[in-house]
Motif scaffolding. Structure first.
Motif, PDB file in Angstrom:
ATOM      1  N   GLU A 131       0.837  -1.211   0.000  1.00 58.55           N
ATOM      2  CA  GLU A 131       0.000   0.000   0.000  1.00 58.55           C
ATOM      3  C   GLU A 131       0.871   1.260   0.000  1.00 58.55           C
ATOM      4  O   GLU A 131       0.568   2.249  -0.663  1.00 58.55           O
ATOM      5  CB  GLU A 131      -0.930   0.004   1.221  1.00 58.55           C
ATOM      6  CG  GLU A 131      -2.338  -0.406   0.919  1.00 58.55           C
ATOM      7  CD  GLU A 131      -2.824   0.030  -0.466  1.00 58.55           C
ATOM      8  OE1 GLU A 131      -2.993   1.252  -0.670  1.00 58.55           O
ATOM      9  OE2 GLU A 131      -3.027  -0.830  -1.346  1.00 58.55           O
ATOM     10  N   TRP A 135       1.127   4.169  -2.867  1.00 57.38           N
ATOM     11  CA  TRP A 135       0.969   5.583  -2.484  1.00 57.38           C
ATOM     12  C   TRP A 135       2.181   6.402  -2.930  1.00 57.38           C
ATOM     13  O   TRP A 135       2.049   7.462  -3.537  1.00 57.38           O
ATOM     14  CB  TRP A 135       0.794   5.638  -0.966  1.00 57.38           C
ATOM     15  CG  TRP A 135       0.823   6.977  -0.335  1.00 57.38           C
ATOM     16  CD1 TRP A 135      -0.119   7.961  -0.456  1.00 57.38           C
ATOM     17  CD2 TRP A 135       1.821   7.496   0.565  1.00 57.38           C
ATOM     18  NE1 TRP A 135       0.240   9.058   0.317  1.00 57.38           N
ATOM     19  CE2 TRP A 135       1.418   8.788   0.948  1.00 57.38           C
ATOM     20  CE3 TRP A 135       3.016   6.986   1.085  1.00 57.38           C
ATOM     21  CZ2 TRP A 135       2.171   9.586   1.826  1.00 57.38           C
ATOM     22  CZ3 TRP A 135       3.758   7.768   1.954  1.00 57.38           C
ATOM     23  CH2 TRP A 135       3.335   9.051   2.314  1.00 57.38           C
ATOM     24  N   LYS A 314      -4.033   7.612   5.468  1.00 62.20           N
ATOM     25  CA  LYS A 314      -4.217   6.355   4.743  1.00 62.20           C
ATOM     26  C   LYS A 314      -3.695   5.279   5.689  1.00 62.20           C
ATOM     27  O   LYS A 314      -2.531   5.343   6.097  1.00 62.20           O
ATOM     28  CB  LYS A 314      -3.370   6.426   3.465  1.00 62.20           C
ATOM     29  CG  LYS A 314      -3.723   5.432   2.394  1.00 62.20           C
ATOM     30  CD  LYS A 314      -2.840   5.637   1.151  1.00 62.20           C
ATOM     31  CE  LYS A 314      -3.341   6.647   0.174  1.00 62.20           C
ATOM     32  NZ  LYS A 314      -4.628   6.357  -0.422  1.00 62.20           N
ATOM     33  N   GLU A 315      -4.540   4.364   6.038  1.00 57.86           N
ATOM     34  CA  GLU A 315      -4.196   3.447   7.121  1.00 57.86           C
ATOM     35  C   GLU A 315      -2.876   2.719   6.893  1.00 57.86           C
ATOM     36  O   GLU A 315      -2.631   2.175   5.821  1.00 57.86           O
ATOM     37  CB  GLU A 315      -5.322   2.428   7.329  1.00 57.86           C
ATOM     38  CG  GLU A 315      -5.288   1.931   8.751  1.00 57.86           C
ATOM     39  CD  GLU A 315      -6.424   0.971   9.058  1.00 57.86           C
ATOM     40  OE1 GLU A 315      -7.505   1.137   8.447  1.00 57.86           O
ATOM     41  OE2 GLU A 315      -6.206   0.074   9.877  1.00 57.86           O
TER      42      GLU A 315
END
Ligand SMILES: CCCCCCCCCCCCCC(=O)SCCNC(=O)CCNC(=O)[C@H](O)C(C)(C)COP(=O)(O)OP(=O)(O)OC[C@H]1O[C@@H](n2cnc3c(N)ncnc32)[C@H](O)[C@@H]1OP(=O)(O)O
Length: 434
Positions: A131, A135, A314-315
């Protein structure tokens, strides 16, 4: 014990707090290690066969005040930019990595997880999550062609990687559209074969094809020539684990229980109006950041799209908090960190070190010290083991007081094809690269 010069700011570079009093003390190793590196590169005349051919500040020109600031070479006409990729050794081929593809993203993740930046003692290795990679590599206006892989022709195995993303970086009064180059990685079995220079030339070519002529990058190694050299500081959140895995040491005359007490933090943030950033905060945060970053010699020129991408929470990737005045509802302060775990190599009990890295912080009403303490509290609440920060921007003002200890590695900042007359102090840098 950890001692290194890893790149891009690994916690791995650390000799963590040495709490034999109430405050972590400065590590002497830091200076020694740096002096050694600079001597290797300068006095002992280390040759940089590749970098000597590139439009970057050269060691021989350091201190030459006749050379002007700004681009070193003018752009070449686009028609003269090489149209074909550089040659690779015969067994390998270039690929453009589509980070939207789960399969490709996974291959990149595995290459980096097994081969990216380690500390000198090979105790820790960066473990960027998928992730995070998505990003980091898909900001507004990104070019897929700048996500470059090398595969073995026969097996299609991904063995090397380098990336660029576009960014507007202000250098003093000039806003320059540049590439931020990152994630240069060559598989361990293919090291020292001069593959890295070919990869750098190829990313340069693809950046040129988009009519951009400058780049910014950081590295743990000394190359011609840093525009600034920064240091990482580390704030223990989970001191027992950090000591158990060899990230830090129990200080002289310290017991484990005293150490745990030393680093204890409140359960929740103390600043009234402190909350997570939300989408509707983007305009206010952009204004806050623009004003704040204008004081630094080198800083990103963020617009609202950039802020939404880089700073909206964003986690497990990026966390951002702000202070909204309970009376006026004005957004007065902002704090953010990104998540970059490291693999712990060869430890029986632990495999991952969860690290938060200070990103952009702006304090206009809350004291910066208090704001950062609240950020530490949030990181602790979210189970991070350590909170890292560079000595950039105004960070020096809170590091010691908030019980950060100096790491023993350095992070060097570089610009490609842009000369700076004199090295900048870390506090003149308003830029954090991932
Ligand atoms: C206009 C657009 C411009 C765009 C481009 C801007 C420039 C971008 C520059 C890249 C920014 C990257 C930012 C990040 O990602 S920093 C993170 C770098 N990655 C790692 O540290 C991961 C682990 N290490 C590796 O994967 C390899 O050791 C790497 C790939 C680093 C080198 O592979 P290898 O060990 O097999 O070596 P070689 O035989 O192929 O090549 C040796 C040559 O490479 C020079 N070298 C070594 N390390 C670095 C380094 N970190 N930046 C720049 N150059 C480096 C070295 O000085 C020598 O040149 P010279 O000393 O003889 O001259």
């Amino acid at each position: 014990m950890v001692d290194s010069n890893a790149s891009s700011g690994s916690p791995e570079e650390t000799q963590n707090p040495n709490p034999d009093g109430n405050e972590p003390s400065e590590s002497d190793l830091t200076l020694d290690a740096l002096t050694r590196k600079v001597q290797e590169s300068l006095s002992l005349g280390k040759k940089h066969k590749f970098w000597e051919t590139q439009p970057v500040g050269q060691f021989k020109d350091v201190g030459d005040s006749n050379l002007p600031e700004g681009p070193i070479e003018p752009p070449t006409p686009l028609s003269e930019v090489k149209q074909e990729p550089y040659n690779l050794p015969n067994l390998y081929e270039w690929v453009t990595c589509d980070m939207d593809s789960e399969e490709t993203c996974n291959e990149v993740y595995i290459l980096l997880t097994n081969n990216y930046v380690e500390d000198d003692d090979s105790m820790f290795r960066f473990n960027y999550s998928k992730e995070f990679l998505r990003w980091a590599l898909r900001p507004p206006g990104y070019f897929r062609s700048w996500h470059i892989g090398v595969r073995v022709k026969s097996s299609k195995k991904l063995v090397a990687f380098i990336t660029g993303v576009p960014a507007r970086i202000r250098v003093r009064d000039d806003i320059v559209t540049m590439a931020e180059v990152n994630f240069l990685c060559v598989h361990k079995k293919l090291r020292s074969k001069r593959l890295a220079p070919v990869m750098i030339k190829e990313v340069t070519r693809r950046v040129h094809l988009e009519n951009m002529w400058q780049a910014a990058y950081t590295a743990g190694v000394v190359l011609p020539t840093p525009i600034s050299t920064c240091q990482y500081w580390h704030r223990s959140l989970n001191p027992k684990k950090l000591i158990d895995v060899g990230f830090s040491r129990l200080g002289a005359r310290m017991t484990m229980s005293r150490t745990i007490k030393l680093y204890k933090l409140p359960e929740s943030a103390v600043t009234p109006g402190f909350r997570k950033m939300e989408l509707h905060d983007v305009p206010a945060v952009t204004r806050l950041l623009k004003t704040y970053l204008s004081q630094f010699a080198v800083a990103p020129d963020f617009d609202e799209n950039d802020v939404e991408h880089w700073l909206l929470p964003k986690e497990d990737v990026v966390d951002s908090y702000l202070v909204e005045s309970p009376e006026t509802h004005e957004i007065t302060d902002f704090s953010s960190f990104y998540t970059l775990p490291s693999s712990i190599l060869g430890n029986q009990n632990y495999s991952i070190l969860k690290a938060a890295y200070s990103y952009y912080n702006v304090a206009t009403s809350t004291p910066l010290l208090q704001l950062m303490n609240d950020a530490l509290i949030m990181a602790k609440q979210k189970d991070y083991d350590v909170f890292n920060a560079l000595d950039v921007m105004q960070n020096e003002s809170f590091l010691k007081e908030l019980k950060f200890g100096p790491g023993d590695g350095k992070l060097h900042y570089y610009l490609y094809n842009y000369r700076i007359k004199q090295a900048l102090k870390p506090s003149e840098l308003g830029l954090v690269l991932l």
